[in-house]
Motif scaffolding. Structure first.
Motif, PDB file in Angstrom:
ATOM      1  N   GLY A  53      34.450  41.903  34.647  1.00 12.08           N
ATOM      2  CA  GLY A  53      34.198  43.172  35.281  1.00 12.08           C
ATOM      3  C   GLY A  53      34.419  43.164  36.769  1.00 12.08           C
ATOM      4  O   GLY A  53      34.199  44.172  37.434  1.00 12.08           O
ATOM      5  N   THR A  54      34.830  42.068  37.344  1.00 10.44           N
ATOM      6  CA  THR A  54      35.101  42.036  38.765  1.00 10.44           C
ATOM      7  C   THR A  54      36.461  42.615  39.036  1.00 10.44           C
ATOM      8  O   THR A  54      37.298  42.729  38.160  1.00 10.44           O
ATOM      9  CB  THR A  54      35.062  40.596  39.290  1.00 10.44           C
ATOM     10  OG1 THR A  54      36.065  39.845  38.616  1.00 10.44           O
ATOM     11  CG2 THR A  54      33.709  39.960  39.052  1.00 10.44           C
ATOM     12  N   GLY A  55      36.719  42.941  40.268  1.00 13.60           N
ATOM     13  CA  GLY A  55      38.026  43.447  40.635  1.00 13.60           C
ATOM     14  C   GLY A  55      39.052  42.354  40.611  1.00 13.60           C
ATOM     15  O   GLY A  55      38.745  41.186  40.581  1.00 13.60           O
ATOM     16  N   ALA A  56      40.323  42.743  40.650  1.00 15.25           N
ATOM     17  CA  ALA A  56      41.403  41.761  40.599  1.00 15.25           C
ATOM     18  C   ALA A  56      41.377  40.897  41.834  1.00 15.25           C
ATOM     19  O   ALA A  56      41.310  41.380  42.950  1.00 15.25           O
ATOM     20  CB  ALA A  56      42.743  42.473  40.480  1.00 15.25           C
ATOM     21  N   GLU A 105      42.465  39.289  32.614  1.00 11.62           N
ATOM     22  CA  GLU A 105      43.828  39.232  33.133  1.00 11.62           C
ATOM     23  C   GLU A 105      43.972  39.949  34.475  1.00 11.62           C
ATOM     24  O   GLU A 105      44.720  39.511  35.357  1.00 11.62           O
ATOM     25  CB  GLU A 105      44.828  39.797  32.113  1.00 11.62           C
ATOM     26  CG  GLU A 105      44.649  41.263  31.774  1.00 11.62           C
ATOM     27  CD  GLU A 105      43.625  41.493  30.674  1.00 11.62           C
ATOM     28  OE1 GLU A 105      43.609  42.612  30.127  1.00 11.62           O
ATOM     29  OE2 GLU A 105      42.834  40.576  30.368  1.00 11.62           O
ATOM     30  N   GLN A 106      43.235  41.064  34.678  1.00  8.10           N
ATOM     31  CA  GLN A 106      43.373  41.801  35.936  1.00  8.10           C
ATOM     32  C   GLN A 106      42.866  40.999  37.133  1.00  8.10           C
ATOM     33  O   GLN A 106      43.236  41.278  38.277  1.00  8.10           O
ATOM     34  CB  GLN A 106      42.647  43.150  35.866  1.00  8.10           C
ATOM     35  CG  GLN A 106      41.143  43.058  35.697  1.00  8.10           C
ATOM     36  CD  GLN A 106      40.711  43.137  34.247  1.00  8.10           C
ATOM     37  OE1 GLN A 106      41.494  42.834  33.343  1.00  8.10           O
ATOM     38  NE2 GLN A 106      39.469  43.561  34.012  1.00  8.10           N
ATOM     39  N   ASP A 107      42.025  40.002  36.881  1.00 10.17           N
ATOM     40  CA  ASP A 107      41.527  39.175  37.979  1.00 10.17           C
ATOM     41  C   ASP A 107      42.602  38.254  38.546  1.00 10.17           C
ATOM     42  O   ASP A 107      42.476  37.768  39.675  1.00 10.17           O
ATOM     43  CB  ASP A 107      40.343  38.320  37.503  1.00 10.17           C
ATOM     44  CG  ASP A 107      39.160  39.160  37.073  1.00 10.17           C
ATOM     45  OD1 ASP A 107      38.838  40.125  37.785  1.00 10.17           O
ATOM     46  OD2 ASP A 107      38.561  38.857  36.029  1.00 10.17           O
ATOM     47  N   VAL A 112      49.946  39.933  35.263  1.00 10.31           N
ATOM     48  CA  VAL A 112      49.438  39.027  34.241  1.00 10.31           C
ATOM     49  C   VAL A 112      48.960  39.830  33.027  1.00 10.31           C
ATOM     50  O   VAL A 112      48.257  40.832  33.162  1.00 10.31           O
ATOM     51  CB  VAL A 112      48.291  38.167  34.793  1.00 10.31           C
ATOM     52  CG1 VAL A 112      47.731  37.242  33.722  1.00 10.31           C
ATOM     53  CG2 VAL A 112      48.786  37.352  35.996  1.00 10.31           C
ATOM     54  N   ALA A 113      49.350  39.386  31.835  1.00 16.98           N
ATOM     55  CA  ALA A 113      49.003  40.077  30.592  1.00 16.98           C
ATOM     56  C   ALA A 113      48.252  39.133  29.655  1.00 16.98           C
ATOM     57  O   ALA A 113      48.323  37.919  29.784  1.00 16.98           O
ATOM     58  CB  ALA A 113      50.270  40.588  29.907  1.00 16.98           C
ATOM     59  N   ARG A 114      47.549  39.720  28.690  1.00 17.18           N
ATOM     60  CA  ARG A 114      46.906  38.922  27.657  1.00 17.18           C
ATOM     61  C   ARG A 114      47.948  38.351  26.707  1.00 17.18           C
ATOM     62  O   ARG A 114      48.935  39.002  26.381  1.00 17.18           O
ATOM     63  CB  ARG A 114      45.930  39.769  26.837  1.00 17.18           C
ATOM     64  CG  ARG A 114      44.712  40.240  27.594  1.00 17.18           C
ATOM     65  CD  ARG A 114      43.737  40.915  26.636  1.00 17.18           C
ATOM     66  NE  ARG A 114      42.534  41.351  27.337  1.00 17.18           N
ATOM     67  CZ  ARG A 114      41.418  41.766  26.729  1.00 17.18           C
ATOM     68  NH1 ARG A 114      41.380  41.798  25.389  1.00 17.18           N
ATOM     69  NH2 ARG A 114      40.381  42.145  27.428  1.00 17.18           N
ATOM     70  N   SER A 115      47.702  37.134  26.266  1.00 12.35           N
ATOM     71  CA  SER A 115      48.540  36.545  25.230  1.00 12.35           C
ATOM     72  C   SER A 115      47.894  36.766  23.866  1.00 12.35           C
ATOM     73  O   SER A 115      46.733  37.162  23.756  1.00 12.35           O
ATOM     74  CB  SER A 115      48.733  35.047  25.479  1.00 12.35           C
ATOM     75  OG  SER A 115      49.433  34.818  26.681  1.00 12.35           O
ATOM     76  N   THR A 116      48.646  36.526  22.825  1.00 10.21           N
ATOM     77  CA  THR A 116      48.137  36.613  21.462  1.00 10.21           C
ATOM     78  C   THR A 116      48.283  35.252  20.792  1.00 10.21           C
ATOM     79  O   THR A 116      49.408  34.733  20.722  1.00 10.21           O
ATOM     80  CB  THR A 116      48.909  37.676  20.661  1.00 10.21           C
ATOM     81  OG1 THR A 116      48.809  38.943  21.334  1.00 10.21           O
ATOM     82  CG2 THR A 116      48.335  37.813  19.263  1.00 10.21           C
ATOM     83  N   PRO A 117      47.180  34.624  20.339  1.00 15.70           N
ATOM     84  CA  PRO A 117      45.806  35.138  20.425  1.00 15.70           C
ATOM     85  C   PRO A 117      45.278  35.085  21.846  1.00 15.70           C
ATOM     86  O   PRO A 117      45.708  34.241  22.641  1.00 15.70           O
ATOM     87  CB  PRO A 117      45.038  34.183  19.510  1.00 15.70           C
ATOM     88  CG  PRO A 117      45.811  32.899  19.572  1.00 15.70           C
ATOM     89  CD  PRO A 117      47.248  33.294  19.681  1.00 15.70           C
ATOM     90  N   PHE A 118      44.316  35.970  22.132  1.00 13.83           N
ATOM     91  CA  PHE A 118      43.768  36.043  23.483  1.00 13.83           C
ATOM     92  C   PHE A 118      42.687  34.998  23.705  1.00 13.83           C
ATOM     93  O   PHE A 118      42.683  34.314  24.732  1.00 13.83           O
ATOM     94  CB  PHE A 118      43.219  37.444  23.732  1.00 13.83           C
ATOM     95  CG  PHE A 118      42.475  37.622  25.027  1.00 13.83           C
ATOM     96  CD1 PHE A 118      43.038  37.202  26.229  1.00 13.83           C
ATOM     97  CD2 PHE A 118      41.220  38.205  25.050  1.00 13.83           C
ATOM     98  CE1 PHE A 118      42.361  37.372  27.440  1.00 13.83           C
ATOM     99  CE2 PHE A 118      40.545  38.380  26.248  1.00 13.83           C
ATOM    100  CZ  PHE A 118      41.110  37.957  27.435  1.00 13.83           C
ATOM    101  N   LEU A 278      37.514  32.224  41.829  1.00 10.91           N
ATOM    102  CA  LEU A 278      36.773  33.415  41.424  1.00 10.91           C
ATOM    103  C   LEU A 278      35.702  33.071  40.394  1.00 10.91           C
ATOM    104  O   LEU A 278      34.556  33.530  40.486  1.00 10.91           O
ATOM    105  CB  LEU A 278      37.731  34.475  40.858  1.00 10.91           C
ATOM    106  CG  LEU A 278      37.055  35.753  40.337  1.00 10.91           C
ATOM    107  CD1 LEU A 278      36.229  36.417  41.426  1.00 10.91           C
ATOM    108  CD2 LEU A 278      38.090  36.714  39.775  1.00 10.91           C
ATOM    109  N   MET A 279      36.045  32.254  39.404  1.00 15.57           N
ATOM    110  CA  MET A 279      35.038  31.862  38.417  1.00 15.57           C
ATOM    111  C   MET A 279      33.930  31.037  39.053  1.00 15.57           C
ATOM    112  O   MET A 279      32.763  31.127  38.643  1.00 15.57           O
ATOM    113  CB  MET A 279      35.698  31.112  37.268  1.00 15.57           C
ATOM    114  CG  MET A 279      36.571  32.001  36.394  1.00 15.57           C
ATOM    115  SD  MET A 279      37.063  31.244  34.820  1.00 15.57           S
ATOM    116  CE  MET A 279      38.158  29.934  35.394  1.00 15.57           C
TER     117      MET A 279
END
Length: 292
Positions: A53-56, A105-107, A112-118, A278-279
């Motif tokens: 939920g944090t900003g990018a 991903e937005q962080d 950057v996009a989600r991969s499958t599986p995420f 960030l983490m």
């Protein structure tokens, strides 16, 4: 190599390649201002978690350009003492905590996009076997919960697809999370060449670890970084590979990035440093004692 692990932890594991490692810490310190082995195996551990939920935090443009650094280091979040009353005691509490620490991903940036599986399936843990091949097993006794998320930067404008993984692991206490870092150091010493899965290999690996206060590490209790070459039967190579892990109290956070055609190590380092820092900030906010 068990004795080597103990000696490594007791004597500030491997200070080789210090300049390169310190450079990653410096980037992380800058990008973390103002407010931190993933992807080792296809079955890397994970559990469903809510986005932070944090900003990018990343501001990179198209392709795999490294994100821009953040505000000046004078705004850096200080290293607070751990509030033991906030440490999770159960697996459910640990899953809830890592869901507030792990990035989305937005962080990492708009490209950057989600991969499958995420997200990897829960209850599994990557283990480097005696043949230097990554396998998965059930969670060890010293891990309450872990989660790995998989991202990518799509191929574009002559650059190949970049793969990025983010991992958060919650242990019972600081001692257990410290041993996780020590084992990571032992693994790169034991296996400078590793097989991630069939058709994917890491080669020429080297690593370095620094405690708080060593070689510009002012943002994590214990930090480790690993670099080398990534080779894929599908995509070719060798391409740059880098991984960074940081520790705060019972928590470790990590980012791994695999390069591709037209992608430099500097490109990867920006994403790795931004994501890890960030983490780390979010871990400090969740587990650190309040000032005053």
């Amino acid at each position: 190599m068990g004795g080597l692990v103990g000696e490594s932890k007791g004597k500030a594991v491997l200070r080789a390649c210090g300049c390169a490692v310190a450079g990653l810490f410096l980037i992380a310190g800058c990008t973390a201002d103002g407010t931190s082995k993933g992807g080792a195996a296809s079955g890397s551990p994970g559990t469903s978690a809510t986005p932070s939920g944090t900003g990018a935090s990343g501001t990179g443009g198209t392709g795999a350009s490294a994100p821009a650094a953040g505000p000046s280091s004078s705004a850096r979040v200080a290293m607070p003492p751990v509030d033991e009353s906030k440490q999770p005691k159960t697996a459910a509490e640990a899953r809830d905590l890592l869901g507030r620490i792990i990035i989305a991903e937005q962080d990492l940036g708009p490209e950057v996009a989600r991969s499958t599986p995420f997200e990897s399936g829960p209850g599994r843990w990557p283990v480097l076997d005696e043949s230097c091949v990554w396998q998965t097993e059930g969670l060890p006794d010293d891990v309450l919960a872990t989660s790995t998320r998989h991202f990518h930067i799509p191929a574009k404008d002559g650059r190949g697809r970049v793969r990025i993984n983010a991992t958060v692991t919650v242990h019972h206490n600081r001692e257990e999370s410290g041993w996780e870092t020590a084992r990571a150091m032992e693994e790169v010493l034991r296996c400078p060449e590793q097989k991630l899965r069939e058709g994917e290999d890491l080669k020429s690996l080297w690593g370095g670890a620094f405690y708080l206060g060593e070689q510009m590490n002012e943002w994590t209790e214990d930090a480790f970084t690993e670099s080398g070459d990534y080779v894929s039967a599908q995509d070719g190579g060798p391409y740059p590979y880098t991984w960074s892990q940081a520790q705060f109290g019972p928590v470790t956070v990590a980012i791994a990035a695999k390069g591709a055609q037209g992608v430099t190590n500097d490109d990867l380092t920006g994403y790795v440093a931004n994501g890890t820092s960030l983490m780390m900030i979010q871990a400090k906010q969740e587990l650190g004692k309040a000032a005053g």
